[in-house]
Write an enzyme that holds these catalytic residues in place. Structure first.
Site, PDB file in Angstrom:
ATOM      1  N   LYS A   1      -2.564  18.284  47.716  1.00 22.99           N
ATOM      2  CA  LYS A   1      -2.246  16.750  48.175  1.00 22.99           C
ATOM      3  C   LYS A   1      -2.953  16.647  49.418  1.00 22.99           C
ATOM      4  O   LYS A   1      -3.491  15.621  49.831  1.00 22.99           O
ATOM      5  CB  LYS A   1      -0.666  16.813  48.265  1.00 22.99           C
ATOM      6  CG  LYS A   1       0.261  16.226  47.164  1.00 22.99           C
ATOM      7  CD  LYS A   1       1.443  15.945  47.595  1.00 22.99           C
ATOM      8  CE  LYS A   1       2.107  17.171  47.923  1.00 22.99           C
ATOM      9  NZ  LYS A   1       3.086  17.520  49.031  1.00 22.99           N
TER      10      LYS A   1
ATOM     11  N   ARG B   1      10.481  12.833  49.506  1.00 21.57           N
ATOM     12  CA  ARG B   1      10.778  14.068  48.889  1.00 21.57           C
ATOM     13  C   ARG B   1      12.085  14.236  48.419  1.00 21.57           C
ATOM     14  O   ARG B   1      12.384  15.175  47.586  1.00 21.57           O
ATOM     15  CB  ARG B   1      10.536  15.301  50.001  1.00 21.57           C
ATOM     16  CG  ARG B   1       9.011  15.944  50.026  1.00 21.57           C
ATOM     17  CD  ARG B   1       9.187  16.901  50.934  1.00 21.57           C
ATOM     18  NE  ARG B   1       8.342  17.893  50.943  1.00 21.57           N
ATOM     19  CZ  ARG B   1       7.025  18.034  51.468  1.00 21.57           C
ATOM     20  NH1 ARG B   1       6.682  17.056  52.323  1.00 21.57           N
ATOM     21  NH2 ARG B   1       6.380  19.141  51.593  1.00 21.57           N
TER      22      ARG B   1
ATOM     23  N   ARG C   1       0.477  29.716  58.338  1.00 22.23           N
ATOM     24  CA  ARG C   1       1.680  28.951  58.634  1.00 22.23           C
ATOM     25  C   ARG C   1       2.871  29.710  58.177  1.00 22.23           C
ATOM     26  O   ARG C   1       3.000  30.433  57.414  1.00 22.23           O
ATOM     27  CB  ARG C   1       1.750  27.485  58.038  1.00 22.23           C
ATOM     28  CG  ARG C   1       1.346  26.305  58.707  1.00 22.23           C
ATOM     29  CD  ARG C   1       1.377  25.212  57.916  1.00 22.23           C
ATOM     30  NE  ARG C   1       2.450  24.742  56.870  1.00 22.23           N
ATOM     31  CZ  ARG C   1       2.299  24.007  55.835  1.00 22.23           C
ATOM     32  NH1 ARG C   1       1.041  23.309  56.055  1.00 22.23           N
ATOM     33  NH2 ARG C   1       3.078  23.741  55.316  1.00 22.23           N
TER      34      ARG C   1
ATOM     35  N   ARG D   1      10.451  26.780  49.255  1.00 17.16           N
ATOM     36  CA  ARG D   1       9.878  25.772  48.893  1.00 17.16           C
ATOM     37  C   ARG D   1       9.680  25.236  47.468  1.00 17.16           C
ATOM     38  O   ARG D   1       9.959  23.919  47.367  1.00 17.16           O
ATOM     39  CB  ARG D   1       8.507  25.594  49.635  1.00 17.16           C
ATOM     40  CG  ARG D   1       8.724  25.441  51.208  1.00 17.16           C
ATOM     41  CD  ARG D   1       7.685  25.935  51.835  1.00 17.16           C
ATOM     42  NE  ARG D   1       6.512  24.991  51.858  1.00 17.16           N
ATOM     43  CZ  ARG D   1       5.211  25.293  51.914  1.00 17.16           C
ATOM     44  NH1 ARG D   1       4.757  26.669  52.335  1.00 17.16           N
ATOM     45  NH2 ARG D   1       4.247  24.533  51.591  1.00 17.16           N
TER      46      ARG D   1
ATOM     47  N   ARG E   1      -3.321  30.388  51.879  1.00 18.65           N
ATOM     48  CA  ARG E   1      -3.707  29.073  52.544  1.00 18.65           C
ATOM     49  C   ARG E   1      -3.906  29.360  54.039  1.00 18.65           C
ATOM     50  O   ARG E   1      -2.936  30.403  54.713  1.00 18.65           O
ATOM     51  CB  ARG E   1      -2.559  27.869  52.428  1.00 18.65           C
ATOM     52  CG  ARG E   1      -3.221  26.634  53.208  1.00 18.65           C
ATOM     53  CD  ARG E   1      -2.543  25.501  52.314  1.00 18.65           C
ATOM     54  NE  ARG E   1      -1.210  25.152  52.358  1.00 18.65           N
ATOM     55  CZ  ARG E   1      -0.759  24.331  51.744  1.00 18.65           C
ATOM     56  NH1 ARG E   1      -1.352  23.704  50.866  1.00 18.65           N
ATOM     57  NH2 ARG E   1       0.638  24.048  52.075  1.00 18.65           N
TER      58      ARG E   1
HETATM   59  P1  ADP Z   1       3.087  21.254  51.797  1.00 19.97           P
HETATM   60  O1  ADP Z   1       2.107  19.983  51.605  1.00 19.97           O
HETATM   61  O2  ADP Z   1       2.716  22.495  51.835  1.00 19.97           O
HETATM   62  O3  ADP Z   1       4.264  21.079  51.006  1.00 19.97           O
HETATM   63  P2  ADP Z   1       3.973  19.778  54.158  1.00 19.97           P
HETATM   64  O4  ADP Z   1       3.131  19.978  55.273  1.00 19.97           O
HETATM   65  O5  ADP Z   1       4.172  18.654  53.613  1.00 19.97           O
HETATM   66  O6  ADP Z   1       3.636  21.129  53.305  1.00 19.97           O
HETATM   67  O7  ADP Z   1       5.485  19.937  54.638  1.00 19.97           O
HETATM   68  C1  ADP Z   1       5.739  21.105  55.401  1.00 19.97           C
HETATM   69  C2  ADP Z   1       7.164  21.073  55.637  1.00 19.97           C
HETATM   70  O8  ADP Z   1       7.595  19.837  56.547  1.00 19.97           O
HETATM   71  C3  ADP Z   1       8.348  20.856  54.388  1.00 19.97           C
HETATM   72  O9  ADP Z   1       8.403  22.077  53.855  1.00 19.97           O
HETATM   73  C4  ADP Z   1       9.610  20.420  55.160  1.00 19.97           C
HETATM   74  O10 ADP Z   1      10.420  21.251  55.780  1.00 19.97           O
HETATM   75  C5  ADP Z   1       9.095  19.647  55.987  1.00 19.97           C
HETATM   76  N1  ADP Z   1       8.849  18.083  55.508  1.00 19.97           N
HETATM   77  C6  ADP Z   1       7.785  17.208  55.431  1.00 19.97           C
HETATM   78  N2  ADP Z   1       7.631  16.197  54.818  1.00 19.97           N
HETATM   79  C7  ADP Z   1       9.211  15.993  54.620  1.00 19.97           C
HETATM   80  C8  ADP Z   1      10.105  15.096  54.150  1.00 19.97           C
HETATM   81  N3  ADP Z   1       9.640  14.075  53.672  1.00 19.97           N
HETATM   82  N4  ADP Z   1      11.246  15.371  53.940  1.00 19.97           N
HETATM   83  C9  ADP Z   1      11.735  16.609  54.448  1.00 19.97           C
HETATM   84  N5  ADP Z   1      11.243  17.595  55.019  1.00 19.97           N
HETATM   85  C10 ADP Z   1       9.827  17.254  55.110  1.00 19.97           C
END
Ligand code: ADP
Ligand code: ZN
Length: 223
Positions: A26, A101, A169, A180, A136
């Site tokens: 994404k 989310r 990360r 996750r 990654r």
């Molecule tokens: P990925 O694309 O690998 O899922 P992101 O960079 O989008 O990772 O998100 C990393 C972390 O940031 C998530 O695991 C969560 O802890 C937090 N996070 C990001 N966006 C949200 C959201 N909309 N609601 C809750 N937590 C979020």
């Protein structure tokens, strides 16, 4: 029904949500589509990591959840998103990457009164997901994403775009990755049905390379 869905006649003023599990690509795809269509990419993950790096209270709090692979509480993230989406550069469209989310986040977005045009759901097998996330690498400086096998940087350990240092990360370790995925299944996957019912969902096959996904997204958006 839904007069606003016909609001856009070009691709550069669309309000989009990119939905999918961690590892779906994404973020990488959102970045490319954002550049090509001139739409701001709103990555809540990037925003939280930025806040954590700055060491502001919100960032420190968020980091605790992120490192464990858990979601940051809704009340925090909804506030963060709202402050971002009301800014001028989002007036003519945006790509939400990583928000919503949870169902509550989706409903909060509805309540902002900013109607979204399309939701693109990135779909791929669990096997591919795990392989992707655990390999990654992220640029500490600009957030660009690489993969130790699939998307190698030109110079090992360095970002092609800015020369920044690449790192793994904290939430990409095996245990946090499993967490996750579990969080995704339980809290985020219900959004697929939520948006399907609204007639807003398009599924993108994300098994291929990011470039292939970008093409699929552009084709889907022209429909
Ligand atoms: P990925 O694309 O690998 O899922 P992101 O960079 O989008 O990772 O998100 C990393 C972390 O940031 C998530 O695991 C969560 O802890 C937090 N996070 C990001 N966006 C949200 C959201 N909309 N609601 C809750 N937590 C979020
Ligand atoms: Zn970089």
């Amino acid at each position: 029904m839904k007069a606003w869905r016909r609001r856009q006649d070009t691709l550069d003023n669309m309000r989009l949500i990119f939905l999918g599990p961690p590892g779906a690509g994404k973020g990488t795809v959102a970045k490319k589509v954002s550049q090509e269509l001139g739409l701001p990419q709103i990555s809540t993950g990037d925003m939280l990591r930025e806040a954590a790096k700055e060491g502001v209270p919100l960032g420190r709090k968020a980091k605790e959840y992120m490192d464990r692979g858990e979601l940051v509480p809704d009340e925090i993230i909804i506030g963060v998103l709202k402050n971002r989406i009301i800014q001028q550069d989002c007036k003519n469209g945006f790509i939400l990457d990583g928000y919503p989310r949870t169902l509550l986040q989706a409903k909060a977005l509805d309540a902002f009164g900013i109607p979204v045009d399309r939701v693109l759901h990135f779909h791929l097998s669990e096997k591919t997901l795990i392989e992707r996330i655990t390999g990654r690498l992220t640029c500490r400086n600009c957030g660009a994403i690489y993969h130790k096998k699939n998307i190698k940087p030109k110079v090992k350990g360095k970002c092609d775009a800015c020369g920044g240092v690449l790192y793994k990360r904290e939430d990409q370790e095996e245990q946090a990755v499993r967490k996750r995925l579990e969080v995704y299944r339980r809290q985020t996957r219900p959004l697929i049905v939520f948006y399907q019912k609204k007639g807003m969902l398009t599924t993108i096959d994300a098994e291929g390379t990011p470039e292939e996904s970008v093409e699929k997204v552009k084709i889907a958006l022209r429909k």
